[in-house]
Design a protein around this motif. Structure first.
Motif, PDB file in Angstrom:
ATOM      1  N   UNK A 265      32.058  45.728  64.802  1.00  0.00           N
ATOM      2  CA  UNK A 265      32.322  44.488  64.093  1.00  0.00           C
ATOM      3  C   UNK A 265      32.551  44.721  62.613  1.00  0.00           C
ATOM      4  N   UNK A 266      32.674  43.616  61.895  1.00  0.00           N
ATOM      5  CA  UNK A 266      32.879  43.660  60.450  1.00  0.00           C
ATOM      6  C   UNK A 266      32.195  42.445  59.847  1.00  0.00           C
ATOM      7  N   UNK A 267      31.773  42.591  58.612  1.00  0.00           N
ATOM      8  CA  UNK A 267      31.127  41.485  57.921  1.00  0.00           C
ATOM      9  C   UNK A 267      31.967  41.119  56.705  1.00  0.00           C
ATOM     10  N   UNK A 268      32.046  39.834  56.392  1.00  0.00           N
ATOM     11  CA  UNK A 268      32.824  39.379  55.246  1.00  0.00           C
ATOM     12  C   UNK A 268      32.079  39.765  53.975  1.00  0.00           C
ATOM     13  N   UNK A 269      32.700  40.643  53.170  1.00  0.00           N
ATOM     14  CA  UNK A 269      32.081  41.078  51.916  1.00  0.00           C
ATOM     15  C   UNK A 269      32.339  40.071  50.802  1.00  0.00           C
ATOM     16  N   UNK A 270      33.558  39.524  50.748  1.00  0.00           N
ATOM     17  CA  UNK A 270      33.893  38.535  49.718  1.00  0.00           C
ATOM     18  C   UNK A 270      35.048  37.673  50.195  1.00  0.00           C
ATOM     19  N   UNK A 271      35.164  36.497  49.603  1.00  0.00           N
ATOM     20  CA  UNK A 271      36.249  35.561  49.917  1.00  0.00           C
ATOM     21  C   UNK A 271      36.936  35.191  48.609  1.00  0.00           C
ATOM     22  N   UNK A 272      38.251  35.434  48.542  1.00  0.00           N
ATOM     23  CA  UNK A 272      39.014  35.046  47.358  1.00  0.00           C
ATOM     24  C   UNK A 272      39.276  33.543  47.397  1.00  0.00           C
ATOM     25  N   UNK A 273      39.097  32.897  46.253  1.00  0.00           N
ATOM     26  CA  UNK A 273      39.319  31.447  46.206  1.00  0.00           C
ATOM     27  C   UNK A 273      40.797  31.103  46.111  1.00  0.00           C
ATOM     28  N   UNK A 274      41.551  31.904  45.327  1.00  0.00           N
ATOM     29  CA  UNK A 274      42.962  31.593  45.147  1.00  0.00           C
ATOM     30  C   UNK A 274      43.830  32.783  45.526  1.00  0.00           C
ATOM     31  N   UNK A 275      45.113  32.524  45.743  1.00  0.00           N
ATOM     32  CA  UNK A 275      46.064  33.549  46.163  1.00  0.00           C
ATOM     33  C   UNK A 275      46.520  34.329  44.936  1.00  0.00           C
ATOM     34  N   UNK A 276      46.308  35.654  44.977  1.00  0.00           N
ATOM     35  CA  UNK A 276      46.699  36.534  43.873  1.00  0.00           C
ATOM     36  C   UNK A 276      47.406  37.741  44.472  1.00  0.00           C
ATOM     37  N   UNK A 277      48.591  38.113  43.979  1.00  0.00           N
ATOM     38  CA  UNK A 277      49.246  39.323  44.467  1.00  0.00           C
ATOM     39  C   UNK A 277      48.383  40.551  44.203  1.00  0.00           C
ATOM     40  N   UNK A 278      48.567  41.575  45.003  1.00  0.00           N
ATOM     41  CA  UNK A 278      47.767  42.793  44.862  1.00  0.00           C
ATOM     42  C   UNK A 278      47.923  43.414  43.490  1.00  0.00           C
ATOM     43  N   UNK A 279      49.104  43.276  42.865  1.00  0.00           N
ATOM     44  CA  UNK A 279      49.335  43.883  41.553  1.00  0.00           C
ATOM     45  C   UNK A 279      48.495  43.230  40.463  1.00  0.00           C
ATOM     46  N   UNK A 280      48.002  41.975  40.705  1.00  0.00           N
ATOM     47  CA  UNK A 280      47.203  41.267  39.712  1.00  0.00           C
ATOM     48  C   UNK A 280      45.720  41.183  40.086  1.00  0.00           C
ATOM     49  N   UNK A 281      45.371  41.699  41.252  1.00  0.00           N
ATOM     50  CA  UNK A 281      44.012  41.514  41.749  1.00  0.00           C
ATOM     51  C   UNK A 281      42.979  42.168  40.841  1.00  0.00           C
ATOM     52  N   UNK A 282      43.322  43.290  40.199  1.00  0.00           N
ATOM     53  CA  UNK A 282      42.350  44.005  39.382  1.00  0.00           C
ATOM     54  C   UNK A 282      42.129  43.360  38.027  1.00  0.00           C
ATOM     55  N   UNK A 283      43.092  42.531  37.554  1.00  0.00           N
ATOM     56  CA  UNK A 283      43.010  41.971  36.203  1.00  0.00           C
ATOM     57  C   UNK A 283      42.696  40.480  36.188  1.00  0.00           C
ATOM     58  N   UNK A 284      43.067  39.777  37.233  1.00  0.00           N
ATOM     59  CA  UNK A 284      42.843  38.331  37.252  1.00  0.00           C
ATOM     60  C   UNK A 284      41.523  38.028  37.944  1.00  0.00           C
ATOM     61  N   UNK A 285      40.567  37.498  37.182  1.00  0.00           N
ATOM     62  CA  UNK A 285      39.227  37.269  37.720  1.00  0.00           C
ATOM     63  C   UNK A 285      38.894  35.799  37.925  1.00  0.00           C
ATOM     64  N   UNK A 286      39.682  34.906  37.365  1.00  0.00           N
ATOM     65  CA  UNK A 286      39.429  33.471  37.537  1.00  0.00           C
ATOM     66  C   UNK A 286      40.678  32.787  38.067  1.00  0.00           C
ATOM     67  N   UNK A 287      40.473  31.675  38.744  1.00  0.00           N
ATOM     68  CA  UNK A 287      41.580  30.927  39.320  1.00  0.00           C
ATOM     69  C   UNK A 287      41.954  29.745  38.415  1.00  0.00           C
TER      70      UNK A 287
END
Length: 451
Positions: A162-184
Motif C-alpha cells: 500500500x501507500x500512505x498520503x504524505x501531503x496534499x497540494x491545495x492548488x495546481x502548480x506545474x512541476x517547474x514551479x513546485x520548488x519555489x511556489x509555496x502559497x496558493x
C-alpha cells in the motif's frame, strides 16, 4: 521542560560516548595484560588528568578532553638494529630521525629491571594484532549489542503493501514551479485531491479498482486517466472510504521504477504532461520486532555507508567547509563531530522531531550510539598511525617480512621499527585535529538538522 530534555539527551550521548571510549581501551587492556605486557596507564580522554588511581602497576584515570583515550604499554618501539636492547645511539641527524629516536628512547626508558620480556615489540605478530584489534572489535560488539536490543525489544520499521498520503497540494502548480511556489493565490485552481477531500495520513488501498502495492503504483494508475472519474479507496481512522477523483492534465515530474523523482544532468526535474491529482505518497510502514538474524544486514549497511564516507573524506570535508563558510547546506549523511552528535541527541530528546513518542526517542538515541560505535570501528581500521589499524599494519608487515625471509632462507629481519613511521603519525594527527575543529565549527554555525 524542553531545555531540560535537550540537556538530558546531550548527557545521555556524552555518557554513551565516554563508555564507548572506555570499553574501547579495555579491549586493548585486557589482551595486553593477558599476554604479559606491562601497562602503565589506562586513560579516557587526553590532556590534563582530572582523576586517577593506581591499581597494581597500572594508573587508571580520566583526562580533561573527552575526544579519545589510550593505554600505555612499555616497549612499543624496538631498539634499532645493531643496538643493544635498552640502549640507543644519540648521533642521529635529520629531524625525522631525531623524532623516531626520541620516541624510541622514551619507550625504552620505561623498561625497568625485570620488564625486559614484558615489552610490546617482543610479542608475536598474532598477539600484537589481537591487542590492537581489541579496541575496534569492542566498538563492534557494543554496536551489535545495541542493535540487537533495538530490533528484538523495540522493533524495526517494515514496509507493507500500500501507500500512505504524505501531503496534499491545495492548488495546481506545474512541476517547474513546485520548488519555489509555496502559497496558493485565490485565482489558482484547486487540485482534484483537495476537492475530493483526500487528507494526509490516508492509506491508499486501491486506485481505479487496482490494488496498491507500492507508492509508484499510485502515479502509474493516475497519470493515464486524464478527465476520467477515478475511484480511490482509502483507509481513514480505521474505516474504508471511496473518494471520486478526476485527474487533470498537468506538467508533472517523471519518476524512476523505484518511485524516485528523476532529474537531468543539471539537477532540473524531468517532466512530462500527464494526469495529476495533487498528492504525494509514502510507503506504509509498521514497527515490528525482529529476530537477531537481521542484525548482520543492518550492521553491514552501516559499515558500508561509513566506509564510503571515509573513502571520499577529502570531498566530504570540502563540502563541510563550503557549508560552514558559505551558503551551501550541510549534507545530512556527511560527517559530524561530537558536538553534532550532541546536538542531534538534544533535538531527539527535546521533541524537536515530530512523530516520536518517548519509546521512539529512546530507541533513536540508542541507534545513534550504535552508529557512533560502528563509525569508531571502521575509522580505527584505517592502516595509518596513530590509529589502531596502523599498528596492525606494522605487525602484519613484520610477519610478512619474517615469513618471506624464512622461505628464502635468509636471516631473520627482526622487529619492524614502527618508530620510523612516527612522522606519518604526527601528520595524520595534525590532519585529524584540523578536521575535528572544522567539524565542530560547522556543527555550531550550520548543524545537521534531523527530521
Amino acid at each position: 521542560m524542553t531545555v531540560l530534555l535537550y540537556v538530558l539527551g546531550v548527557l545521555f550521548v556524552a555518557l554513551g560516548v565516554g563508555l564507548s571510549i572506555g570499553l574501547h581501551e579495555i579491549g586493548h587492556l585486557v589482551p595486553a595484560k593477558k599476554f604479559g605486557v606491562k601497562v602503565t596507564q589506562y586513560m579516557v580522554g587526553f590532556g590534563p588528568t582530572l582523576w586517577s588511581t593506581r591499581r597494581g602497576e597500572t594508573e587508571y584515570g580520566i583526562k580533561a578532553i573527552p575526544l579519545g583515550g589510550y593505554i600505555r604499554m612499555i616497549g612499543m618501539f624496538p631498539p634499532r638494529p645493531g643496538d643493544a636492547e635498552g640502549t640507543i645511539r644519540v648521533s642521529s641527524t635529520g629531524r625525522l630521525s631525531q623524532l623516531a629516536d626520541e620516541a624510541r628512547q622514551l619507550s625504552l626508558e620505561e623498561i625497568e629491571p625485570g620488564d625486559e620480556d614484558r615489552v610490546f615489540y617482543k610479542l608475536s605478530v598474532p598477539k600484537k594484532v589481537v591487542i590492537m584489534m581489541g579496541g575496534p572489535v569492542m566498538n563492534l560488539v557494543i554496536a551489535v549489542v545495541l542493535l540487537t536490543g533495538l530490533v528484538t525489544l523495540y522493533g524495526q520499521q517494515e514496509v507493507k503493501d500500500g501507500a500512505v498520503v504524505a501531503s496534499v497540494s491545495e492548488c495546481v502548480v506545474p512541476a517547474s514551479q513546485a520548488a519555489t511556489k509555496t502559497t496558493c493565490a485565490p485565482s489558482d485552481p484547486k487540485t482534484p485531491a483537495f476537492l475530493a477531500g483526500i487528507q494526509p495520513g490516508d492509506k491508499i488501498v486501491s486506485v481505479a479498482g487496482q490494488p496498491i502495492k507500492r507508492t509508484v503504483d499510485v502515479g502509474k494508475l493516475i497519470r493515464p486517466r486524464v478527465g476520467e472519474q477515478v475511484p480511490i479507496v482509502v483507509v481513514r481512522d480505521g474505516a474504508e472510504q471511496t473518494l471520486q477523483v478526476t485527474p487533470i492534465r498537468n506538467t508533472v515530474q517523471q519518476v524512476g521504477p523505484d518511485g524516485t523523482p528523476l532529474v537531468n544532468a543539471d539537477g532540473e526535474p524531468v517532466v512530462m504532461d500527464a494526469g495529476f491529482v495533487g498528492v504525494s505518497s509514502a510507503p506504509v510502514t509498521a514497527l515490528e520486532r525482529q529476530s537477531v538474524a537481521v542484525v548482520p544486514g543492518i550492521l553491514g549497511e552501516q559499515v558500508q555507508h561509513i566506509a564510503g564516507v571515509l573513502l571520499h573524506i577529502p570531498q566530504r570535508m570540502t563540502d563541510v567547509a563550503q557549508a560552514a563558510f558559505g551558503s551551501e547546506a550541510r549534507d545530512p549523511n556527511g560527517p559530524v563531530s561530537v558536538v553534532g552528535v550532541g546536538r542531534m541527541a538534544g533535538e531527539i530528546s527535546s521533541g524537536s522531531i515530530d512523530g516520536l513518542d518517548t519509546a521512539a526517542k529512546f530507541a533513536t538515541l540508542v541507534s545513534l550510539l550504535a552508529g557512533l560505535n560502528v563509525a569508531l570501528f571502521v575509522f580505527n581500521l584505517i592502516p595509518l598511525l596513530p590509529l589502531d589499524g596502523g599498528h596492525v599494519a606494522g605487525a602484519l608487515w613484520e610477519g610478512l617480512k619474517r615469513n618471506a625471509a624464512r622461505l628464502l632462507k635468509r636471516p631473520d629481519p627482526g622487529h619492524v621499527d614502527v618508530a620510523k613511521a612516527l612522522p606519518v603519525a604526527y601528520a595524520v594527527s595534525s590532519v585529524l585535529i584540523v578536521m575535528s575543529l572544522l567539524l565542530m565549527y560547522a556543527d555550531v554555525v550550520k548543524p545537521v538538522k534531523l527530521g
